[in-house]
Scaffold this motif. Structure first.
Motif, PDB file in Angstrom:
ATOM      1  N   SER A  39       0.838  -1.186   0.000  1.00 17.96           N
ATOM      2  CA  SER A  39       0.000   0.000   0.000  1.00 17.96           C
ATOM      3  C   SER A  39       0.875   1.237   0.000  1.00 17.96           C
ATOM      4  CB  SER A  39      -0.919   0.012   1.223  1.00 17.96           C
ATOM      5  OG  SER A  39      -0.156   0.070   2.408  1.00 17.96           O
ATOM      6  N   GLY A  40       0.283   2.339  -0.376  1.00 17.47           N
ATOM      7  CA  GLY A  40       1.029   3.580  -0.420  1.00 17.47           C
ATOM      8  C   GLY A  40       0.115   4.764  -0.618  1.00 17.47           C
ATOM      9  N   GLU A  41       0.749   5.887  -0.897  1.00 19.57           N
ATOM     10  CA  GLU A  41       0.007   7.131  -1.044  1.00 19.57           C
ATOM     11  C   GLU A  41       0.676   7.946  -2.146  1.00 19.57           C
ATOM     12  OE1 GLU A  41      -0.798   9.459   2.587  1.00 19.57           O
ATOM     13  OE2 GLU A  41       1.075  10.482   2.080  1.00 19.57           O
ATOM     14  N   TYR A  42      -0.149   8.540  -2.982  1.00 23.35           N
ATOM     15  CA  TYR A  42       0.332   9.430  -4.029  1.00 23.35           C
ATOM     16  C   TYR A  42      -0.190  10.820  -3.742  1.00 23.35           C
ATOM     17  CZ  TYR A  42       2.477   6.306  -7.410  1.00 23.35           C
ATOM     18  OH  TYR A  42       3.331   5.457  -8.042  1.00 23.35           O
ATOM     19  N   ARG A  43       0.604  11.789  -4.119  1.00 20.89           N
ATOM     20  CA  ARG A  43       0.186  13.179  -4.008  1.00 20.89           C
ATOM     21  C   ARG A  43       0.472  13.797  -5.369  1.00 20.89           C
ATOM     22  NH1 ARG A  43       0.424  16.367   1.025  1.00 20.89           N
ATOM     23  NH2 ARG A  43      -0.337  18.396   0.398  1.00 20.89           N
ATOM     24  N   ILE A  44      -0.579  14.305  -5.990  1.00 20.51           N
ATOM     25  CA  ILE A  44      -0.438  14.964  -7.281  1.00 20.51           C
ATOM     26  C   ILE A  44      -1.071  16.339  -7.155  1.00 20.51           C
ATOM     27  CG2 ILE A  44      -0.949  14.906  -9.741  1.00 20.51           C
ATOM     28  CD1 ILE A  44      -1.182  11.867  -9.520  1.00 20.51           C
ATOM     29  N   ALA A  45      -0.257  17.377  -7.345  1.00 23.71           N
ATOM     30  CA  ALA A  45      -0.729  18.764  -7.267  1.00 23.71           C
ATOM     31  C   ALA A  45      -1.567  19.003  -6.014  1.00 23.71           C
ATOM     32  CB  ALA A  45      -1.499  19.127  -8.533  1.00 23.71           C
ATOM     33  N   GLU A  46      -1.006  18.663  -4.863  1.00 21.57           N
ATOM     34  CA  GLU A  46      -1.623  18.905  -3.554  1.00 21.57           C
ATOM     35  C   GLU A  46      -2.821  18.014  -3.249  1.00 21.57           C
ATOM     36  OE1 GLU A  46       0.054  20.812  -1.453  1.00 21.57           O
ATOM     37  OE2 GLU A  46       1.423  21.177  -3.116  1.00 21.57           O
ATOM     38  N   GLU A  47      -3.177  17.096  -4.115  1.00 21.29           N
ATOM     39  CA  GLU A  47      -4.270  16.156  -3.860  1.00 21.29           C
ATOM     40  C   GLU A  47      -3.664  14.805  -3.505  1.00 21.29           C
ATOM     41  OE1 GLU A  47      -7.951  14.129  -6.306  1.00 21.29           O
ATOM     42  OE2 GLU A  47      -7.231  16.104  -6.929  1.00 21.29           O
ATOM     43  N   THR A  48      -4.048  14.248  -2.340  1.00 24.23           N
ATOM     44  CA  THR A  48      -3.495  12.991  -1.858  1.00 24.23           C
ATOM     45  C   THR A  48      -4.529  11.881  -2.009  1.00 24.23           C
ATOM     46  OG1 THR A  48      -2.128  14.178  -0.271  1.00 24.23           O
ATOM     47  CG2 THR A  48      -2.464  11.842   0.137  1.00 24.23           C
ATOM     48  N   PHE A  49      -4.081  10.704  -2.411  1.00 22.61           N
ATOM     49  CA  PHE A  49      -4.968   9.548  -2.480  1.00 22.61           C
ATOM     50  C   PHE A  49      -4.176   8.289  -2.145  1.00 22.61           C
ATOM     51  CE2 PHE A  49      -3.190  10.060  -6.629  1.00 22.61           C
ATOM     52  CZ  PHE A  49      -2.979   8.779  -7.097  1.00 22.61           C
ATOM     53  N   GLN A  50      -4.884   7.300  -1.634  1.00 23.34           N
ATOM     54  CA  GLN A  50      -4.287   6.035  -1.195  1.00 23.34           C
ATOM     55  C   GLN A  50      -4.382   4.991  -2.297  1.00 23.34           C
ATOM     56  OE1 GLN A  50      -2.940   5.804   2.012  1.00 23.34           O
ATOM     57  NE2 GLN A  50      -3.382   7.994   2.023  1.00 23.34           N
ATOM     58  N   VAL A  51      -3.361   4.145  -2.364  1.00 21.80           N
ATOM     59  CA  VAL A  51      -3.398   2.978  -3.238  1.00 21.80           C
ATOM     60  C   VAL A  51      -3.108   1.758  -2.375  1.00 21.80           C
ATOM     61  CG1 VAL A  51      -2.783   4.167  -5.374  1.00 21.80           C
ATOM     62  CG2 VAL A  51      -0.973   3.230  -3.953  1.00 21.80           C
ATOM     63  N   THR A  52      -3.834   0.688  -2.641  1.00 22.21           N
ATOM     64  CA  THR A  52      -3.634  -0.561  -1.912  1.00 22.21           C
ATOM     65  C   THR A  52      -3.543  -1.697  -2.915  1.00 22.21           C
ATOM     66  OG1 THR A  52      -6.021  -0.885  -1.685  1.00 22.21           O
ATOM     67  CG2 THR A  52      -4.911   0.255   0.125  1.00 22.21           C
ATOM     68  N   SER A  53      -3.247  -2.875  -2.411  1.00 20.15           N
ATOM     69  CA  SER A  53      -3.127  -4.050  -3.256  1.00 20.15           C
ATOM     70  C   SER A  53      -4.360  -4.189  -4.156  1.00 20.15           C
ATOM     71  CB  SER A  53      -2.976  -5.291  -2.368  1.00 20.15           C
ATOM     72  OG  SER A  53      -2.801  -6.427  -3.169  1.00 20.15           O
ATOM     73  N   GLY A  54      -4.122  -4.348  -5.452  1.00 24.52           N
ATOM     74  CA  GLY A  54      -5.209  -4.501  -6.416  1.00 24.52           C
ATOM     75  C   GLY A  54      -5.630  -3.202  -7.087  1.00 24.52           C
ATOM     76  N   TRP A  55      -5.092  -2.049  -6.621  1.00 24.27           N
ATOM     77  CA  TRP A  55      -5.485  -0.771  -7.231  1.00 24.27           C
ATOM     78  C   TRP A  55      -4.984  -0.722  -8.665  1.00 24.27           C
ATOM     79  CZ3 TRP A  55      -3.908   3.739  -9.560  1.00 24.27           C
ATOM     80  CH2 TRP A  55      -4.804   4.810  -9.525  1.00 24.27           C
ATOM     81  N   LEU A  56      -5.869  -0.336  -9.555  1.00 22.55           N
ATOM     82  CA  LEU A  56      -5.562  -0.220 -10.977  1.00 22.55           C
ATOM     83  C   LEU A  56      -6.131   1.106 -11.450  1.00 22.55           C
ATOM     84  CD1 LEU A  56      -4.685  -1.458 -13.757  1.00 22.55           C
ATOM     85  CD2 LEU A  56      -6.968  -2.482 -13.856  1.00 22.55           C
ATOM     86  N   GLY A  57      -5.320   1.900 -12.125  1.00 24.06           N
ATOM     87  CA  GLY A  57      -5.839   3.170 -12.600  1.00 24.06           C
ATOM     88  C   GLY A  57      -4.816   3.971 -13.371  1.00 24.06           C
ATOM     89  N   LEU A  58      -5.162   5.246 -13.579  1.00 19.42           N
ATOM     90  CA  LEU A  58      -4.348   6.145 -14.373  1.00 19.42           C
ATOM     91  C   LEU A  58      -4.012   7.382 -13.542  1.00 19.42           C
ATOM     92  CD1 LEU A  58      -3.337   6.674 -17.375  1.00 19.42           C
ATOM     93  CD2 LEU A  58      -5.370   8.098 -17.580  1.00 19.42           C
ATOM     94  N   LEU A  59      -2.728   7.761 -13.546  1.00 20.07           N
ATOM     95  CA  LEU A  59      -2.274   8.978 -12.881  1.00 20.07           C
ATOM     96  C   LEU A  59      -2.018  10.033 -13.951  1.00 20.07           C
ATOM     97  CD1 LEU A  59       0.336   7.456 -10.397  1.00 20.07           C
ATOM     98  CD2 LEU A  59      -2.123   7.782 -10.075  1.00 20.07           C
ATOM     99  N   ALA A  60      -2.507  11.238 -13.702  1.00 19.17           N
ATOM    100  CA  ALA A  60      -2.365  12.331 -14.663  1.00 19.17           C
ATOM    101  C   ALA A  60      -1.013  13.026 -14.496  1.00 19.17           C
ATOM    102  CB  ALA A  60      -3.499  13.325 -14.464  1.00 19.17           C
ATOM    103  N   PRO A  61      -0.600  13.792 -15.504  1.00 17.97           N
ATOM    104  CA  PRO A  61       0.612  14.602 -15.368  1.00 17.97           C
ATOM    105  C   PRO A  61       0.437  15.632 -14.251  1.00 17.97           C
ATOM    106  CG  PRO A  61      -0.080  14.489 -17.668  1.00 17.97           C
ATOM    107  CD  PRO A  61      -1.192  13.901 -16.839  1.00 17.97           C
TER     108      PRO A  61
END
Length: 185
Positions: A39-61
Motif C-alpha cells: 500500500s502507499g500514497e500518491y500526491r499529485i498537485a496537492e491532492e493525496t490519495f491512497q493505493v492498496t493491493s489490487g489498485w488499478l488506474g491512471l495517474l495524470a501529469p
C-alpha cells in the motif's frame, strides 16, 4: 510525438521490502499503475490519495510525489506514456470497469512492460479505450482494423489464452521475438 495519439515512454515492475519516498517532481506524462501488493500514497498537485493491493488506474501529469509504506512488501507495475490529447481532468482515476475488461487491461500493461515498447501506440490505444469506454460511445472513433480484430478475438476468448500477456509470452517462446516485431508486415 509521432502520428500516433499515444507514445510509449517507459515501464517497469517494481518490488521492494522497505519504505520508499520519492520527493515531489514535475511529471509531464500519464502513468498506468497496477499495485500488485502493499500500500502507499500518491500526491499529485496537492491532492493525496491512497493505493492498496489490487489498485488499478491512471495517474495524470503534474507535480507528483509518492510514498510506499514499509509494513509489507510492495510490488507494482507501471506504464508511462504521452497522449496527444488530455485524457482526464482528474489527478488519479481508478479503473471503473469490471471483469473481463480489468484482466484485459492488466494483460495489456504486462505485455507493454514485457516488451518495453509499444511501436505505433496500438496497445496503449487499447488500454486507454478500456480505461475510458465512454469516450468511444460519444465519438465513435475509428479503430485500426487490425486492432478491432484483436479486440474481438480477445473478447470471444478464441485465442485460448488467459490474457494478452500470456499470448505475447507464448508468441515469443515459439517465434523467438515479441509480436511487435511483426507489426507492419
Amino acid at each position: 510525438m509521432t502520428g500516433s495519439p499515444f507514445q510509449y515512454i517507459a515501464s517497469s515492475r517494481v518490488r521492494f521490502h522497505q519504505e520508499l519516498h520519492l520527493r515531489p517532481r514535475r511529471i509531464s506524462h500519464y502513468r498506468f499503475l497496477y499495485v500488485e501488493s502493499g500500500s502507499g500514497e500518491y500526491r499529485i498537485a496537492e491532492e493525496t490519495f491512497q493505493v492498496t493491493s489490487g489498485w488499478l488506474g491512471l495517474l495524470a501529469p503534474g507535480v507528483r510525489e509518492n510514498r510506499y509504506f514499509g509494513r509489507e512488501p510492495v510490488s507494482y507495475l507501471f506504464v508511462e506514456f504521452q497522449a496527444a490529447a488530455r485524457l482526464t481532468k482528474e489527478r488519479a482515476v481508478p479503473f471503473p470497469g469490471q471483469e473481463p475488461q480489468r484482466s484485459a487491461l492488466i494483460g495489456l500493461l504486462k505485455t507493454i512492460q514485457a516488451e518495453q515498447a509499444d511501436a505505433g501506440g496500438c496497445l496503449l490505444a487499447a488500454a486507454v479505450r478500456l480505461m475510458f469506454p465512454e469516450a468511444d460511445r460519444g465519438e465513435q472513433r475509428r479503430l485500426d482494423d487490425r486492432l478491432r480484430k484483436v479486440v474481438r478475438l480477445i473478447e470471444a476468448h478464441l485465442l485460448g489464452f488467459a490474457s494478452v500477456f500470456q499470448f505475447s509470452a507464448q508468441y515469443r517462446q515459439v517465434l523467438g521475438h515479441p509480436p511487435s516485431v511483426d507489426r507492419g508486415m
